[in-house]
Write an enzyme that holds these catalytic residues in place. Structure first.
Site, PDB file in Angstrom:
ATOM      1  CG  ASP A  25      -1.613   1.236   1.542  1.00 48.99           C
ATOM      2  OD1 ASP A  25      -1.757   2.045   0.608  1.00 48.99           O
ATOM      3  OD2 ASP A  25      -2.028   1.422   2.702  1.00 48.99           O
ATOM      4  CG  ASN A  27      -2.809   5.301  -1.379  1.00 49.85           C
ATOM      5  OD1 ASN A  27      -2.849   4.233  -0.769  1.00 49.85           O
ATOM      6  ND2 ASN A  27      -3.714   5.665  -2.252  1.00 49.85           N
ATOM      7  CG  ASP A  29      -5.739   3.266   0.345  1.00 43.68           C
ATOM      8  OD1 ASP A  29      -4.922   2.330   0.480  1.00 43.68           O
ATOM      9  OD2 ASP A  29      -6.300   3.501  -0.742  1.00 43.68           O
ATOM     10  CG  ASP A  33      -1.254   1.558  -3.830  1.00 47.17           C
ATOM     11  OD1 ASP A  33      -0.063   1.290  -4.031  1.00 47.17           O
ATOM     12  OD2 ASP A  33      -1.652   2.227  -2.851  1.00 47.17           O
ATOM     13  CG  ASP A 204     -11.987 -14.840 -14.108  1.00 50.47           C
ATOM     14  OD1 ASP A 204     -11.359 -15.292 -13.140  1.00 50.47           O
ATOM     15  OD2 ASP A 204     -13.215 -14.634 -14.082  1.00 50.47           O
ATOM     16  CD  GLU A 267     -10.123 -19.465 -12.869  1.00 44.25           C
ATOM     17  OE1 GLU A 267     -10.263 -19.768 -11.689  1.00 44.25           O
ATOM     18  OE2 GLU A 267     -10.911 -18.708 -13.465  1.00 44.25           O
TER      19      GLU A 267
END
Ligand code: NOJ
Length: 533
Positions: A25, A27, A29, A33, A204, A267
């Site tokens: 992370d 930033n 939060d 990211d 997917d 997948e």
């Protein structure tokens, strides 16, 4: 493949799955990211990975954490910007690491403008982009299909009086892959990302995109059907795995082939090795790689795994290249599922993944032997945990944040910030401490990857099973490399081996010279190089 034909990068390489929300992370939060991935490229370069598969990063209402896409081209605000993704591709590229995205062609989000339009009226422009059908005269759904997430695969849209198909959540309507505009639009999406420097896609539920055109009922499951089919009570004959899927796969492949060095990984959750083999096409004209679910679902047992690998070697068409993985964001992590938290077993599992013939895909945290982390029900994020608790806790336990350091915030987020999912025991398992310890799991994995780089046997050599004692598994790769695993508590003696131990899970034995045989303790792994002559 003849030795003088250059191999694609992904055959000799190692792929690494980054579950972006839980990687790093940047930033503060509490959610990982894209900038966090950039910040940790040092780790991935040091580890030696060649490609990163990023879990979905495009816009989504997150009913299924990115697998319900509302915009296929724009990065989700909470994960970054398109500019940051470009920067990641460039920064990774400077380290010779390629970026693969997760493509979700089977379904969108209900919030996608295509679906919003599709459901607006029976005559809307995008009506036929999704699978709509009338219910029965008795008021039941159009057929008996069951969603992979449980319950009917159909939801009635009150506004237009028809049902739409969703093989997952009701928030994930299935696209209609019989519609040529849908096909063309996904071609454009792929080209857009290829043009931006993306090196490929993990696709997917690749097995599901085309459904029976007549929407026929699935027949009841029999004892001969897979565990999953028996659990759902029906054979998955008409809702997935349709023969026409292969037309789509060939189309995607010929598109990808226009862009050098791109790779498509499906997948492909099928239990039958022959079905798996078919995803590669005839003469390798479909997927480059198809995830091997029989392998992922097998116990860490010598006979079971050897049999699966033998099946792959038998069934795959010439030129088809296997892919091996032991963990992902849907499956319990290998350190828990295969190894029950026993580091010796985890080492054996990792040695296996990184020395079989095929492309290994590590899941973030595998390299430090990170286990599943128990998430209390009040912190569940996965809709499946929320829906099925206490019968099933969902997939949060394998999606918890990386353990970078034993500090507040785990090196994942800022001190004092609550991460979106909890950590486990940071002191017991973290990257920083293992990096300082040359005997750690992390160094073992790094050494295995480094060995693959220097050994064309390990990267590309053929696989041949060798005789070995009960509970062990031994195979040769190429001309001179041999891998011995003990998948049992007992010590095993491997006969007729002369050579040098290149790498052993007991690192004190690295470099040992063998004179006729090798004795390994229970749950150990060794890679050997036979002496010439
Ligand atoms: C497979 C993905 O890996 C999983 O996380 C997701 O929930 C389903 N497909 C639906 O997209």
């Amino acid at each position: 493949m003849p030795a003088d034909i250059p191999r694609p990068w992904w055959q000799g390489g190692v792929l690494y799955q980054v579950y972006v929300r839980s990687f790093a992370d940047s930033n503060g939060d509490g959610t990982g990211d894209i900038a966090g991935v950039i910040d940790h490229l040092d780790h991935l370069e040091w580890l030696g990975v060649d490609g990163i598969w990023l879990s979905p990063v495009t816009r989504s209402p997150n009913a299924d954490w990115g697998y319900d896409v509302s915009d296929y081209i724009a990065v989700a605000d909470e994960l970054g910007t398109n500019g940051e993704l470009d920067a990641l591709i460039a920064a990774a590229g400077r380290r010779s690491i390629r970026i693969l995205l997760d493509l979700v062609p089977n379904h969108t989000s209900v919030a996608h403008p295509w679906f919003v339009d599709s459901r607006s009226s029976r005559s809307s422009v995008h009506r036929d982009w999704y699978v709509w059908a009338d219910g029965t005269p008795e008021g039941s759904p159009p057929n008996n299909w069951i969603s992979s997430f449980g319950g009917p695969a159909w939801t009635l849209d009150e506004g237009t009086g028809q049902y739409y198909l969703h093989n997952h959540l009701a928030e994930q309507p299935d696209l209609n892959w019989w519609n040529e505009e849908v096909r063309q639009t996904f071609d454009d999406i792929m080209v857009t990302w290829f043009d931006r420097g993306v090196s490929g896609f993990r696709i997917d539920v690749c097995n599901m995109v085309v459904k029976d055109a007549l929407l026929r009922d699935n027949p009841p499951a029999t004892d001969a059907d897979s565990f999953t089919e028996q659990m759902f009570g029906q054979r998955w004959l008409y809702n997935c795995g349709r023969p026409e899927l292969h037309d789509v796969l060939r189309r995607w492949r010929s598109l990808a082939d226009r862009f050098p060095g791109r790779v498509l990984i499906g997948e492909t959750p099928d239990e039958d090795i022959d079905v798996l083999a078919a995803y590669y096409g005839r003469g390798s004209d479909e997927l480059h790689l198809a995830f091997d679910f029989p392998f992922i679902n097998a116990p860490l047992d010598a006979d079971a795994l050897r049999q699966i690998v033998a099946g792959v070697e038998r069934a795959f068409p010439p030129g088809a290249w296997p892919v091996w993985t032991g963990s992902n964001h849907d499956m319990s992590r290998l350190a828990t599922r295969w190894a029950q938290g026993d580091p010796a077993k985890t080492r054996v599992a990792l040695a296996m993944l990184l020395t079989l013939r095929g492309t290994p895909v590590l899941y973030q945290g595998d390299e430090i032997g990170l286990e599943d982390i128990e998430v209390p029900p009040e912190r569940f994020r996965d809709p499946l945990g929320v829906r099925y608790w206490p019968a099933y806790a969902g997939r949060d336990a394998m999606r918890t944040p990386m353990h970078w350091r034993d500090v507040e915030g785990g090196g994942f987020t800022d001190p004092g910030v609550e991460p979106w999912l909890p950590f486990g025991d940071l002191a017991a398992c973290n990257v920083e401490d293992q990096r300082r310890d040359p005997s750690s799991m992390l160094h073992f994995v790094r050494s295995l990857i480094a060995l693959r780089r220097t050994s064309s046997d390990l990267a590309f050599g053929g696989y041949r099973a060798l005789d070995s004692p009960v509970g062990s598994w031994c195979w040769s790769r190429g001309e001179r490399t041999v891998v011995c695993l003990t998948l049992t508590d007992s010590a095993c003696s491997f006969e007729d081996l002369t050579g040098t131990v290149l790498l052993c899970s007991d690192r004190t034995r690295d470099g040992e010279v063998l004179d006729g045989g090798l004795r390994l303790g229970g749950w150990q792994a060794a890679v050997l190089e036979r002496h010439r002559g």
